[in-house]
Write an enzyme that holds these catalytic residues in place. Structure first.
Site, PDB file in Angstrom:
ATOM      1  N   ASP B   8       0.981  -1.144  -0.001  1.00 37.68           N
ATOM      2  CA  ASP B   8       0.019  -0.084   0.011  1.00 37.68           C
ATOM      3  C   ASP B   8       0.937   1.183  -0.090  1.00 37.68           C
ATOM      4  OD1 ASP B   8      -1.568   2.079   0.705  1.00 37.68           O
ATOM      5  OD2 ASP B   8      -2.199   1.278   2.629  1.00 37.68           O
ATOM      6  N   LYS B  70       2.574  11.604  -3.588  1.00 35.01           N
ATOM      7  CA  LYS B  70       1.781  10.756  -4.369  1.00 35.01           C
ATOM      8  C   LYS B  70       0.679  11.673  -5.075  1.00 35.01           C
ATOM      9  CE  LYS B  70      -1.593   6.954  -3.298  1.00 35.01           C
ATOM     10  NZ  LYS B  70      -1.990   6.189  -2.259  1.00 35.01           N
ATOM     11  N   GLU B 171      -7.189   0.979  -4.310  1.00 34.50           N
ATOM     12  CA  GLU B 171      -6.925   0.686  -2.949  1.00 34.50           C
ATOM     13  C   GLU B 171      -8.511   0.340  -2.068  1.00 34.50           C
ATOM     14  OE1 GLU B 171      -5.693   4.593  -2.069  1.00 34.50           O
ATOM     15  OE2 GLU B 171      -3.495   3.957  -2.656  1.00 34.50           O
ATOM     16  N   ASP B 193     -13.140   4.961   1.666  1.00 37.34           N
ATOM     17  CA  ASP B 193     -11.498   5.268   1.911  1.00 37.34           C
ATOM     18  C   ASP B 193     -11.204   6.492   1.878  1.00 37.34           C
ATOM     19  OD1 ASP B 193      -8.780   4.991   1.949  1.00 37.34           O
ATOM     20  OD2 ASP B 193      -8.696   3.627   0.061  1.00 37.34           O
TER      21      ASP B 193
END
Lengths: 404, 523
Positions: B8, B70, B171, B193
């Site tokens: 992850d 990211k 994810e 999420d």
């Protein structure tokens, strides 16, 4: 469907590597016809070997037949049908044992692929009015079988595309059947013309190209011809280098991939002849040294291998006969080898004597008497043969029913 | 066979997991932590630091410490997101040769994939120490709403880190795999999420070892750090009011504020009020100034409630795509550290009409899901299957700058779709096929993935030629586009390789310039 006899002790057999490979393909689910394609030998060699296996009791054929089915691979190409095709309709010549998936899986894929032109609900195997829940169950079940991830990193050859196509169609079927408006349209078109099945295949929402079973068959055959070509070229290369054994192996595979191509057969015959000479030499030498070492059982196997390559070598036949008789106690093989030796060299006394001894051991005194007589005639100084002849005559009288 | 790990790769924290004997395990790093900060720094003496080490020195070395990369990966330098990020990060973002965003840390320029690679390599190292063998393959997760370029950059990062990325998965999907592990019930679930930098919502259907993604949606610029920033802005405004000093020009003070805001936010998940105490935060003619203020849960909620409503709007769109209502969703699962916030949990419960499931660890479930997918791909016994979808619509630009969709978003992959197009001028000899990804009807507003020209079309009146354009997405998510003139059979095709990623030579150069041992490894 040929399968290996449960009583058979495979370890006791004496097989060439080619026959060993062929036997390893027999799994009780593969037909004789398919074994011709995938057995690694030329189709007629497969037939010969299979007949021998049946004779030896290695293989049993469920239906009691001992003969191969007629070769009709070319004629068995499937036609797209609205009903699910039965397994027999699938062209078995498309199968390839060198892939990472079993032949059974290949068959399942092809069978399913042939049925992709059916109406969507038939593809998913659900009722036309199935509920979402059942649709999804059917979709999940088929996905587990046909989703490409199930074959991640496996070599599927041309079946890679089959899997992709099958899964895309399953997903499309589920997508449209689970969409109420698309479904309504399908049902309407069914009511309008119940016979017109194509309408059931759903609205042409997006211009999709329709896969056709024939194109797949043609493609796989093309692929096999291409492979055959590669093997052939490798074979030609090996011939140029006089690597006959290599050459024969490549050319055999070329013929297995494309049996119709006559151009392969001449070079194969030539290479195979040379290869057999070379292998026979090699096996005989190995056998002789094993024999010297007293490893008689191993030596026997090697002699048999050598005889597969060069069946008419008299001395080798003679030696194999003696070992079959004295070590293996296999009188039938011993007789065959000794008889072959005599056939090739009819005037060698010692071969006659051995054949006579084998007959005598089998209780066939009349035949034994005949052979010993010949042996004594050919070599009058052979005291052992004279003695054998005397004993056999006595035994023959006390067992008048012997002989054949 | 070698081990395949699940990673992850988070905006703020990363986590690595592995499946052993059928059981997924999160691998702790040398410091015993199950997650590692996604941070990288070049220290004053030129040493390279990663993870906890980088985080610890961030305050004193903030301009040379990279975090939240990211948010930048795979984006154009001129994009709104990069501009927005540049406003609040202390490090410098510069324009790269491919118009990409790059980072300048202590005089040296790093591409985003390079920094992601450093973090991936750290996770790889953590795994290698655990299994005692080299690890060369991984499944890596990305936010569901990452476009093709962002995914490609993540793959490049893997290459640089010496990891072959077998598959990139979303994810929330990974979270669903983790939830579905060991369950055989037929259920429809929603994965909410909210991580450090991104928000994702996915609706999935599962049963019989199969997990099917129904729809997925999200916002790559909504995450826990936005909550932090609201607190930082609030604190700074308070300080301006009370002390007349704007801290925004002081990078080190801002870093202290950021750390304090994050801590206060976490505290307020358990308590109603918390104190922020930052002595010597600034200095002026009056001498040193201290920031000391109490902040209540109510204040936090009033600062951030619109962020939560924004996420719920995305949930609505996602349910529309999946054609399900809140009553058809059997379970809501919360993933990501930010979902620990009580206000958020209440809002989500109200929205879906049910209390969220609390059975999963929001920090670890994504890595576990990635490890499960790695296992499902490579193990001999396959008892888990993921039916994934393409997250964004794909199509081509047509006459008048319109966007013609060929594959709609949330279509299960692998998929192939084709459509017939034609010419707009008489005797037109060639057409340009521009492959785009996005949801706008205006071509220019979508991302350009690639383009090619089909030439040699048979001269004909406009509208007559039939040019069939086919899109093909395989199970690995790789897009192939071809165009064929039906009259001549002429065909052109491309495999889409996103526009602003690194070339193989650049990747090679980066690998050579970054020997693995150049990075300080100890925690």
């Amino acid at each position: 469907m040929p399968q290996i006899s449960p009583e058979c002790d495979l370890g006791s057999l004496s097989l060439t590597p080619g026959e060993g490979y062929l036997l390893s393909r027999v799994d009780g689910r593969t037909t004789w016809g398919l074994l011709r394609e995938i057995g690694g030998l030329a189709p007629d060699e497969v037939d010969t070997a299979m007949r021998r296996f049946v004779e030896l009791g290695v293989l049993v054929l469920e239906d009691g037949k001992t003969e191969p089915p007629p070769s009709e691979a070319e004629a068995a190409i499937v036609t797209p049908a609205t009903a699910a095709p039965t397994p027999t309709q699938v062209d078995e010549s498309l199968f390839d044992a060198s892939l990472d998936i079993s032949l059974e899986a290949q068959r399942t894929m092809l069978v399913f692929e042939c049925g992709l032109e059916r109406p969507y609900h038939e593809i998913l195997d659900v009722a036309l009015d199935a509920e979402l829940r059942d649709l999804r169950r059917a979709y999940f079940k088929l996905s587990k079988e046909f989703h490409p991830d199930r074959y991640f990193r496996q070599n599927l050859g041309p079946f890679d595309e089959v899997v992709q196509r099958v899964f895309r169609k399953i997903a499309e079927a589920f997508e449209l059947l689970s969409d109420p408006s698309a479904r309504k349209e399908m049902e309407r078109s069914l009511q309008a013309s119940p016979a017109a099945t194509p309408a059931l295949r759903g609205p042409r929402l997006r211009g999709r190209t329709t896969p056709h079973a024939f194109s797949l068959v043609a493609r796989i055959q093309r692929e096999r011809r291409r492979k055959a070509r590669q093997y052939f070229e490798a074979g030609e290369g090996a011939i140029a280098e006089e690597s006959w054994v290599e050459a024969a192996k490549h050319l055999r595979l070329a013929i297995a991939c494309d049996p119709a191509n006559e151009a392969f057969k001449g070079p194969f015959a030539e290479a195979n002849q040379h290869a057999n000479e070379i292998l026979a030499e090699r096996y005989t030498k190995e056998a002789d040294s094993l024999f010297e070492l007293g490893e008689y059982a191993e030596a026997y196997k090697r002699y048999v291998d050598a005889l597969h390559c060069r069946p008419f070598a008299a001395a080798t036949n003679h030696r194999a006969a003696k070992l079959a008789w004295q070590i293996e106690n296999d009188l039938k093989s011993a007789k065959d080898y000794a008889a072959r030796a005599c056939e090739v060299e009819p005037t060698t006394a010692v071969y006659r004597k051995t054949l006579g001894q084998v007959y005598a051991a089998a209780g066939l005194y009349k035949n034994a008497e005949r052979e010993f007589e010949q042996a004594v005639k050919l070599d009058p100084r052979d005291e052992e043969a004279k003695l054998e002849l005397k004993t056999t005559r006595r035994n023959a009288r006390s067992a008048p029913l012997g002989g054949s | 066979m070698g081990h395949v790990i699940g990673i992850d790769l988070g905006t703020t924290n990363s986590c690595v997991a592995i499946v052993e004997n059928g059981q997924p395990t999160v691998i702790p790093n040398a410091g015993g932590y199950k997650t590692t900060p996604s941070m990288f720094a070049v220290s004053q003496d030129g040493k390279r630091l990663v993870g906890h080490l980088a985080k610890r020195q961030a305050i004193t070395n903030c301009t040379s410490t990279a975090y939240g990369v990211k948010r930048l990966i795979g984006r154009r330098f001129d994009s709104e997101e990069v501009t927005k990020t540049a406003e609040f990060v202390p490090y410098e973002i510069i324009r790269g040769s491919n118009d990409d965003a790059r980072l300048q840390l202590a005089e040296k320029i790093f591409t985003c994939p390079e920094i992601a690679a450093i973090i991936l390599r750290e996770m790889k190292r953590v795994a290698q120490e655990y299994v005692g063998e080299p690890v060369e393959e991984a499944v890596v997760t990305v936010p569901a709403y990452f476009n093709d370029t962002q995914r490609q950059c993540t793959k490049d990062a893997g290459k640089i880190a010496g990891l072959e990325i077998l598959r990139i998965i979303n994810e929330p999907t990974a979270a669903a795999l983790s939830y579905g592990f060991g369950r055989s019930d037929e259920e429809t679930i929603a994965i909410y999420d909210l991580g450090g930098g991104t928000f994702d919502i996915s609706i999935l259907s599962m049963g019989d070892g199969v997990v099917e993604v129904l729809s997925t949606n999200g916002n790559t610029f909504l995450g826990g750090e936005d909550f932090d920033r609201r607190i930082v802005d609030h604190l700074n405004a308070w300080f301006v009011d009370n002390d007349g000093i704007d801290l925004r020009n002081d990078a080190m003070a801002m870093q202290r504020l950021k750390d304090a805001a994050e801590k206060a936010k976490c505290d307020l998940s358990a308590r109603d009020v918390t104190e922020i105490n930052l002595p010597f935060i600034a200095t002026d003619e009056r001498g040193p100034r201290h920031l000391n203020v109490e902040i209540t849960r109510d204040t936090l909620e009033s600062l951030c409630h619109d962020l939560v409503s924004q996420s719920l709007k995305t949930c609505e769109a996602c349910m529309r795509d999946a054609k399900v209502g809140p009553d058809q969703i059997d379970r809501v699962i919360l993933v990501g550290g930010q979902t620990r916030m009580p206000f958020l949990q209440t809002a989500v419960a109200e929205f879906f009409g049910k209390r969220p499931h609390k059975g999963v660890n929001p920090d670890e479930v994504v890595a576990i899901g990635a490890a499960l997918q790695a296992e499902a791909l490579t193990a001999d016994e396959k008892d888990l299957l993921l039916l994934d979808v393409t997250p964004l619509s794909l199509g081509i630009a047509t006459f008048g700058g319109r966007f013609a969709t060929l594959i709609e978003r949330n279509t299960t992959v692998p998929v192939r779709r084709s459509h017939v197009f034609t010419t707009t001028r008489d005797d037109q000899r060639d057409v340009k096929v521009r492959v785009l990804q996005g949801e706008s009807e205006v071509a220019a507003e979508n991302d350009l993935l690639g383009e090619f020209v089909l030439s040699g079309i048979k001269p004909a009146s406009k509208g007559e030629p039939e040019i069939e354009v086919s899109f093909d997405i395989d199970a690995n998510g790789i897009v192939n586009v071809s165009a064929r003139d039906k009259a001549t059979g002429l065909e052109q095709s491309i495999t889409v390789n996103a526009a602003s990623t690194l070339s193989d030579e650049e990747i090679q150069r980066i690998i050579e310039e970054n020997p693995p041992d150049a990075i300080a490894l100890k925690v």
